[in-house]
Design a protein around this motif. Sequence first.
Motif, PDB file in Angstrom:
ATOM      1  N   LYS A   6      -0.794   3.534  -7.630  1.00 44.55           N
ATOM      2  CA  LYS A   6      -2.018   3.546  -8.436  1.00 44.55           C
ATOM      3  C   LYS A   6      -3.148   2.857  -7.680  1.00 44.55           C
ATOM      4  CE  LYS A   6      -1.573   2.258 -12.704  1.00 44.55           C
ATOM      5  NZ  LYS A   6      -1.187   1.445 -13.878  1.00 44.55           N
ATOM      6  N   ALA A   7      -4.367   3.136  -8.145  1.00 40.51           N
ATOM      7  CA  ALA A   7      -5.539   2.561  -7.508  1.00 40.51           C
ATOM      8  C   ALA A   7      -5.554   1.051  -7.691  1.00 40.51           C
ATOM      9  CB  ALA A   7      -6.804   3.177  -8.083  1.00 40.51           C
ATOM     10  N   HIS A   8      -6.007   0.359  -6.679  1.00 43.51           N
ATOM     11  CA  HIS A   8      -6.165  -1.091  -6.724  1.00 43.51           C
ATOM     12  C   HIS A   8      -7.231  -1.439  -7.761  1.00 43.51           C
ATOM     13  CE1 HIS A   8      -7.271  -5.146  -5.362  1.00 43.51           C
ATOM     14  NE2 HIS A   8      -6.069  -5.202  -4.845  1.00 43.51           N
ATOM     15  N   PRO A   9      -7.125  -2.609  -8.441  1.00 41.72           N
ATOM     16  CA  PRO A   9      -8.156  -2.997  -9.423  1.00 41.72           C
ATOM     17  C   PRO A   9      -9.566  -2.984  -8.853  1.00 41.72           C
ATOM     18  CG  PRO A   9      -6.259  -4.442  -9.621  1.00 41.72           C
ATOM     19  CD  PRO A   9      -6.005  -3.581  -8.431  1.00 41.72           C
ATOM     20  N   ASN A  10      -9.713  -3.217  -7.561  1.00 40.07           N
ATOM     21  CA  ASN A  10     -11.040  -3.203  -6.917  1.00 40.07           C
ATOM     22  C   ASN A  10     -11.339  -1.878  -6.251  1.00 40.07           C
ATOM     23  OD1 ASN A  10     -11.426  -5.905  -7.660  1.00 40.07           O
ATOM     24  ND2 ASN A  10     -10.410  -6.658  -5.814  1.00 40.07           N
ATOM     25  N   TYR A  11     -10.686  -0.816  -6.751  1.00 37.07           N
ATOM     26  CA  TYR A  11     -10.878   0.512  -6.154  1.00 37.07           C
ATOM     27  C   TYR A  11     -12.338   0.956  -6.283  1.00 37.07           C
ATOM     28  CZ  TYR A  11      -9.972   5.454  -5.133  1.00 37.07           C
ATOM     29  OH  TYR A  11      -9.960   6.709  -4.576  1.00 37.07           O
ATOM     30  N   SER A  12     -12.869   1.492  -5.199  1.00 37.59           N
ATOM     31  CA  SER A  12     -14.258   1.970  -5.161  1.00 37.59           C
ATOM     32  C   SER A  12     -14.374   3.000  -4.035  1.00 37.59           C
ATOM     33  CB  SER A  12     -15.225   0.805  -4.931  1.00 37.59           C
ATOM     34  OG  SER A  12     -15.042   0.248  -3.646  1.00 37.59           O
ATOM     35  N   PRO A  13     -15.480   3.728  -3.967  1.00 34.44           N
ATOM     36  CA  PRO A  13     -15.650   4.688  -2.865  1.00 34.44           C
ATOM     37  C   PRO A  13     -15.531   4.040  -1.495  1.00 34.44           C
ATOM     38  CG  PRO A  13     -17.272   5.092  -4.577  1.00 34.44           C
ATOM     39  CD  PRO A  13     -16.558   3.835  -4.955  1.00 34.44           C
ATOM     40  N   ASN A  49     -13.665   1.277  -1.014  1.00 34.69           N
ATOM     41  CA  ASN A  49     -12.335   0.684  -0.927  1.00 34.69           C
ATOM     42  C   ASN A  49     -11.372   1.528  -1.747  1.00 34.69           C
ATOM     43  OD1 ASN A  49     -10.130  -1.042  -0.636  1.00 34.69           O
ATOM     44  ND2 ASN A  49     -10.764  -2.355  -2.336  1.00 34.69           N
ATOM     45  N   LYS A  50     -10.786   2.524  -1.117  1.00 41.28           N
ATOM     46  CA  LYS A  50      -9.911   3.467  -1.812  1.00 41.28           C
ATOM     47  C   LYS A  50      -8.448   3.052  -1.672  1.00 41.28           C
ATOM     48  CE  LYS A  50     -13.099   7.347  -1.208  1.00 41.28           C
ATOM     49  NZ  LYS A  50     -13.289   8.737  -0.737  1.00 41.28           N
ATOM     50  N   GLU A  51      -8.202   1.775  -1.765  1.00 34.64           N
ATOM     51  CA  GLU A  51      -6.848   1.250  -1.592  1.00 34.64           C
ATOM     52  C   GLU A  51      -5.994   1.563  -2.807  1.00 34.64           C
ATOM     53  OE1 GLU A  51      -4.672  -3.093  -0.964  1.00 34.64           O
ATOM     54  OE2 GLU A  51      -6.798  -2.822  -0.480  1.00 34.64           O
ATOM     55  N   THR A  52      -4.784   2.022  -2.552  1.00 35.11           N
ATOM     56  CA  THR A  52      -3.800   2.265  -3.611  1.00 35.11           C
ATOM     57  C   THR A  52      -2.549   1.448  -3.293  1.00 35.11           C
ATOM     58  OG1 THR A  52      -3.076   4.254  -2.412  1.00 35.11           O
ATOM     59  CG2 THR A  52      -4.620   4.558  -4.241  1.00 35.11           C
ATOM     60  N   ILE A  53      -1.925   0.876  -4.321  1.00 39.76           N
ATOM     61  CA  ILE A  53      -0.753   0.018  -4.133  1.00 39.76           C
ATOM     62  C   ILE A  53       0.318   0.380  -5.152  1.00 39.76           C
ATOM     63  CG2 ILE A  53      -2.053  -1.898  -3.143  1.00 39.76           C
ATOM     64  CD1 ILE A  53      -2.068  -3.235  -5.834  1.00 39.76           C
ATOM     65  N   CYS A  54       1.526  -0.117  -4.930  1.00 34.99           N
ATOM     66  CA  CYS A  54       2.665   0.185  -5.786  1.00 34.99           C
ATOM     67  C   CYS A  54       2.697  -0.753  -6.991  1.00 34.99           C
ATOM     68  CB  CYS A  54       3.966   0.040  -4.999  1.00 34.99           C
ATOM     69  SG  CYS A  54       4.167   1.247  -3.670  1.00 34.99           S
ATOM     70  N   TYR A  55       2.830  -0.163  -8.171  1.00 37.58           N
ATOM     71  CA  TYR A  55       2.961  -0.911  -9.421  1.00 37.58           C
ATOM     72  C   TYR A  55       4.259  -0.507 -10.097  1.00 37.58           C
ATOM     73  CZ  TYR A  55      -1.987  -2.284  -9.255  1.00 37.58           C
ATOM     74  OH  TYR A  55      -3.194  -2.824  -8.894  1.00 37.58           O
ATOM     75  N   CYS A  56       4.884  -1.460 -10.793  1.00 33.29           N
ATOM     76  CA  CYS A  56       6.075  -1.143 -11.575  1.00 33.29           C
ATOM     77  C   CYS A  56       5.648  -0.356 -12.818  1.00 33.29           C
ATOM     78  CB  CYS A  56       6.798  -2.422 -11.981  1.00 33.29           C
ATOM     79  SG  CYS A  56       8.441  -2.135 -12.681  1.00 33.29           S
ATOM     80  N   LYS A  57       6.382   0.695 -13.138  1.00 33.37           N
ATOM     81  CA  LYS A  57       6.019   1.540 -14.281  1.00 33.37           C
ATOM     82  C   LYS A  57       6.179   0.802 -15.607  1.00 33.37           C
ATOM     83  CE  LYS A  57       7.303   5.941 -12.093  1.00 33.37           C
ATOM     84  NZ  LYS A  57       8.207   7.115 -12.158  1.00 33.37           N
ATOM     85  N   ARG A  67       0.844  -1.197   0.000  1.00 33.56           N
ATOM     86  CA  ARG A  67       0.000   0.000   0.000  1.00 33.56           C
ATOM     87  C   ARG A  67       0.877   1.244   0.000  1.00 33.56           C
ATOM     88  NH1 ARG A  67      -5.491  -0.255   3.397  1.00 33.56           N
ATOM     89  NH2 ARG A  67      -5.813   1.460   1.915  1.00 33.56           N
ATOM     90  N   CYS A  68       0.357   2.331  -0.526  1.00 35.93           N
ATOM     91  CA  CYS A  68       1.165   3.527  -0.725  1.00 35.93           C
ATOM     92  C   CYS A  68       0.294   4.776  -0.661  1.00 35.93           C
ATOM     93  CB  CYS A  68       1.890   3.468  -2.071  1.00 35.93           C
ATOM     94  SG  CYS A  68       0.767   3.214  -3.474  1.00 35.93           S
ATOM     95  N   ASP A  69       0.969   5.934  -0.652  1.00 37.58           N
ATOM     96  CA  ASP A  69       0.290   7.232  -0.665  1.00 37.58           C
ATOM     97  C   ASP A  69       0.533   7.903  -2.006  1.00 37.58           C
ATOM     98  OD1 ASP A  69      -0.551   7.110   2.089  1.00 37.58           O
ATOM     99  OD2 ASP A  69       1.534   7.513   2.648  1.00 37.58           O
TER     100      ASP A  69
END
Length: 323
Positions: free
Chosen positions: A97-104, A106-114, A71-73
């Motif tokens: 970036k937003a998690h694939p299941n991002y929703s109001p 579940n506002k989880e954001t995680i680290c993805y490789c560019k 998880r990230c900011d």
Amino acid sequence: MNMQGRTKLVSYTLMVAIVAFANAQHYEFEPPPKCGKCDPDACKPQFGCIAGMVKDRCGCCDICGNREGMRCDREDLLRIDPRNYLYGRCGKDMECKAHPNYSPANKETICYCKHDKLVCGSNGKTYRNVCQLTADVYRYGKEIAVRNDGPCPSEPLMDTPPESIHNFTGGHLTLSCEVTGFPAPIIEWHKTMMDGNAVVLPGYDRHVAVQSRGGPDKHQLTGWLQIEGFRRIHQGEYKCIAKNEYGSVQASAMIAADENFIDTDDELVEGEVDYDGRTNGRGSDTNNEIKPVEEKDNENDVKDGLFPEKESEEDLLSSGDGE
């Protein structure tokens, strides 16, 4: 205890639970205090940062960056107010970036490789992406550069070998194997004969078919061998062989019929050659060899009147004069 007392007890218990939950939420998500003056000498040393180093929420000290999947900011929120800092920044070559299941809810954001694609390192190892390569750089303290996009050229690897089939009772069967390699390998199926030699399939056997296609993963191929109308002559050892310009790999499987299995069609079509070297199973054998056509005596045929003698030039002229 009367009804009124029970109601008061339930209300009190519910109130305590709500307060406890609110306090937990408060302490977990309470924004950190505002940043003060940066003092580099007060920064603590960091170790084992396989995702590289990033600045802390105040942009002062170097700390370990978050790894893939953590998880990230979001940087845009941190720029507005560093107190939005809750989970930390992503490491080198990554983005939050937003998690694939991002929703109001579940506002989880995680680290993805560019750059999420395979790369070949200068150490000859294929990495899922450049972030995995970076992790090895920090993990082992070695200089590793990207040699080329895509996997490293290598001999094929057998990911999933074919499985043996015993006590087969008849019908149709399939063997399969999965291989990886770059450049893409070619898959062949061989059967070991009774004399120890191998034959490349399908050969002339109308019961056998082979095919291959890409997948299921990147730079992976799957090969199949299918036998329709299994017969006892199909018993034996089968090999899946994958080849490219850097080498080859193989794996074998056995096919054996049930002891009570009875062939329902042990005949071959005309001209077919089976594994045992038989030809034309419909009664053909060494006694039914094709014999050469005997040449006839042309002189006897002419004498017997089967073919007219060639007319001479004088006969043709005389016949013309008579017309």
